[in-house]
Structures are given as C-alpha cells and as structure tokens.
Design an enzyme around this catalytic site. Structure first.
Site, PDB file in Angstrom:
ATOM      1  CB  CYS A   1       2.334  -4.005  -5.627  1.00  0.00           C
ATOM      2  SG  CYS A   1       1.249  -4.222  -4.221  1.00  0.00           S
ATOM      3  CG  LEU A   2      -0.779  -8.575  -4.855  1.00  0.00           C
ATOM      4  CD1 LEU A   2      -2.159  -9.185  -4.657  1.00  0.00           C
ATOM      5  CD2 LEU A   2       0.066  -8.773  -3.600  1.00  0.00           C
TER       6      LEU A   2
END
Ligand SMILES: Cc1ncc(COP(=O)(O)O)c(C=O)c1O
Length: 453
Positions: A388-389
């Site tokens: 999720c980065l």
C-alpha cells in the site's frame, strides 16, 4: 498526454541464464507457482566460475591475492558452500553471518570479520575460530584484546585505516589513532597479532583502490619496522566493478536519460545510478594490480618486492550473473491513453529487488514471459509492488515492452544475486520472505532445490 519513448537497456546474459530463461520456461513457471512470487533463482555454478576466473586474473598479475567472498551481498547458503568447496574464504560482518560461514564449511582461518565496532559476541566467536578481525578503532582493539585474554588466545587483526582520498569516511582510523593502535598491538602482543591493514572506499575506481592499497603497504612496512613482524597483509576490500549492460548502450542511456522516462516524481529527487555499463571485474582486477604506484613500479610488483600479500573481498562481482528474480504480474493498469504508459503490479514488493536504500532504480530491462500469446505492440510500463505504499515501485523507469503485459505473465529481472534480491527484503504486510531456488544446469537437465544449510 506525454510522449514516452522508453530506452531499451538490455541486460547481458550468461549462457546458463539464457539456457534457463529461453529453454526452461515451464520449469521456471512451475517453481514460481509452487514457491511463490517473487522467486530468487540462484546459480552456484556461475558463482564457482566467477571464483575461478577472478583467481586466474589476480594470478596473472603476479600478486599473492586471497579471495574472501563478501557474504552480505547475498544471504543464500549455497554460495558459502561453493566458496568452501573452492577453497576461498568469506568476509562476514555479524555473528549470524559468521555462524553461517562456519556451518557452510568455511574454516575459521579463512574467515575475515569486517564492520565497524563489532559486538563482543562476534569478537568472541572470531577469537575462538581464529578469524582475521579488521579492527576499526583503538577502543575496539582494547575490547577485542580483552576477549582474547579471557580465552587465552592470540587474535589475528588488521587495522582499518582511513585513506588519503576519503579522509572523511566514518570507517577506519586517521593517522594519530592508527599509530596508537599499532603501539597497542605491540603492547598487547601476547593476545593480539597485527597482520596488516585494511580500508573502506566508497566507489569503484581501480586507480583510487590501488592508491589506497599502496598507502596500506606503507603502513605495513612502518609497523614491521616498529616490531610487528607479521604485518604483511593488505586487505583491499570489495568494490570490484561488474558489468550489467553493454557499455555503449549505457553511455547512450546516460545521454538520453530524463525525468519523463520515469513514473511520478522519482527523478526530481535526483537519480544516481550504479555504473551498470562499468568495467568487467577481471579488467578492474588487472588495473588495480598493474597500477603504477611508485614511479613505474606497479602495485603488484611493489607488493612482491616488499613481501606484501593481498586480501580482496568481492561481493557483488563474484555474484555476477549468479542469479535472477522472477515476479508474477498480478494486475495491469493501462494508462496509455491518459499518461502514455501502463503500471504493471507484481506479486511482491520492491524491497525484493532493491536499489531502494540508495533511492535509485534497478535499471536493466526485465524480460517479459507471456502466459498467453499476444500480438507485438510497444507497451510502455513501469512495474509496481503490491503493497500500500506509493513509493513501492519495483521499476520506476518506463520499460518499452515489446507486447502488452497481462496478469499472469512473468517478469524476469536478470543479474540480481549481488545486492538486488535479499539485501533489504521485508515481511511487510505479514507476507513471507521470498524463497530461493538453487538451480544447477550440469550437463543435462536442470536440477533444483531450496536454499538452506
Ligand atoms: C568491508 C567490505 N568488504 C567487502 C564489501 C563488498 O563490496 P562489493 O560487494 O562491492 O564487492 C563491502 C561492501 O560494503 C565492505 O564494506
């Protein structure tokens, strides 16, 4: 929409790698299915070949050079076993690495311990196993001598000195401390045997490395004059360059490289790259040893004349072509109409193919192995990790794939064994660490097993 013309930066391939990638796709697909994405394929046969070639290159220079494989460049146990079988040593920088080296069959006297201000456990293991310990400061030397005293042993040490070209390094001792350390070694002779000097250099310049080695020869000769009779070793460290792509292609790439070739704002933070089109390792080895250091006298000739032997600690370059990494494509977001390129998201993350520590990009083009047949059509795409980065980009650079990338396809990143696979690997999102399949081609069909001692 911005016009994008990705630059093709084709990775060089060892024949073994070509045979596997071109001729054994079904096996690679099966391994990836069974073992998970990404999968690091490691090739000890290539590593063993690199050892033989580098040994030969140093032998040709006339210098006496002992090779220690810098274990930090790849955690696979198979490489340590190969090093043991080939009779070279291993450079370690932690107790865990030392234990792995011993367990892989490397005798303690062939193990070098480097790293700044090592802890007492590592010192103690080093003393017990007769390792050669590179000491970074007088305070570390005192701690190590105390450990040797308790064990009733004498420990072999190198003193790590700062070089004239990089005096601001955080590693090693400047002149006054170095002198004091030599005095301490002589005082502590019952427990400390000074064997020579080492140094740390950032960068890959053979000339700079040769000049630093020459400084260390001077320190050895001075230490011998002061009574340290056994100080005849100079450890020139790692940092031998290696070549990932053709140098002409690399020069062309550097001329054409521009921010528009990358996803997002990557280049606004300033990109600096490993010199992917650099010197071949054996050429660098010759250049270091043949470099004139005193008038016309080469480094190797001076070493022979003065009775100095060398240690070299290559990590990356001994792993040249000794592994590749396969990712499964999980999803493809086709933004060609709006942004001019697509984003292929792979199963895995960018810490498994990392240049992240250096805030840069692993540049050689990955190879696309398609699950279904698709018509050729230029398909510019970056490659993202499935975390999720925002910054989890496996490849920030837009790659000019020759056909559309589809979910289920495989991307093969070549030449990843040296620092580009497990250096920063992470269990982020509770995922498992990628596995390593050890593959040997031998003379017949490839044989594989999971890595592990
Ligand atoms: C003391 C020491 N030896 C060897 C190496 C290995 O260098 P390379 O992988 O560039 O050959 C390093 C790299 O950081 C190092 O610090």
């Amino acid at each position: 929409m911005s016009e994008v013309h990705p630059f093709a930066l084709t990775a060089l391939r060892h024949p073994t790698v070509s045979t596997l990638v071109d001729g054994h796709r079904a096996l690679l697909a099966e391994l990836l299915d069974g073992l998970g994405s990404p999968l690091h394929v490691v090739l000890p046969e290539v590593f063993e070949e690199n050892i033989a070639v580098l040994r030969q290159a140093f032998a040709e220079t006339g210098a006496d050079v002992e090779i220690l494989f810098a274990k930090k460049a790849n955690k696979a146990d198979c490489f340590v076993r190969s090093a043991a079988a080939a009779g070279i040593g291993v450079d370690v920088a932690s107790a865990a690495e030392l234990v792995k080296a011993l367990a892989g069959g490397v005798p303690g006297h062939r193990i070098g311990i480097s790293g700044p201000e090592k802890d007492d456990t590592l010192h103690s293991l080093g003393v017990q196993h007769d390792c050669l310990v590179a000491v970074d400061s007088v305070s570390e030397l005192r701690r190590l001598a105390a450990t040797a005293r308790v064990a009733h042993r004498q420990v072999r040490v190198l003193l790590r000195a700062r070089t004239g070209s990089q005096p601001g390094s955080r590693f090693g001792m400047a002149a006054a401390e170095r002198d004091a350390a030599v005095d301490q070694c002589l005082e502590l002779i019952e427990h400390v045997s000074l064997r020579g000097f080492s140094f740390h250099l950032n960068g890959y310049s053979p000339e700079e490395r040769a000049a630093a080695a020459n400084e260390m020869i001077g320190y050895c000769l001075d230490a011998k004059r002061r009574g340290a009779q056994a100080a005849d070793l100079v450890n020139i460290g790692g940092g031998l360059p290696m070549r990932y792509v053709d140098p002409r292609l690399w020069d062309e790439f550097l001329q054409h490289n521009e921010p528009a070739h990358y996803h997002g704002t990557k280049t606004s933070r300033g990109l600096h790259f490993y010199p992917y089109g650099g010197l071949p390792t054996t050429q660098a080895a010759h250049m270091i040893m043949n470099h004139p250091v005193d008038g016309d006298e080469s480094l190797s000739a001076k070493a022979v004349r003065t009775g100095i032997r060398f240690i070299v600690e290559p990590g990356r370059s001994l792993l040249d072509q000794a592994g590749f990494t396969v990712f499964r494509v999980q999803q493809v977001e086709d933004r060609r109409d709006t942004d001019g390129y697509a984003i292929a998201t792979v199963a895995g993350n960018s810490l498994s193919l990392c240049e992240q520590w250096f805030n840069t990009d692993y540049l050689p083009d990955p190879i696309l192995l398609s699950a279904q047949s698709v018509a050729d059509e230029e398909f510019p795409a970056c490659v993202a990790g499935s975390t999720c980065l925002e910054n989890d980009m496996v490849t920030w650079r837009k790659i000019g794939f020759a056909r559309p990338v589809r979910p289920g396809d495989h991307l093969v990143y070549l030449n990843t064994a040296g620092y580009h696979s497990d250096f920063l690997e992470s269990r982020f999102h509770d995922t498992a660490l990628p596995l390593k399949a050890v593959l040997r081609l031998g003379h017949g069909s490839p044989r594989w097993r999971l890595d592990g001692i």
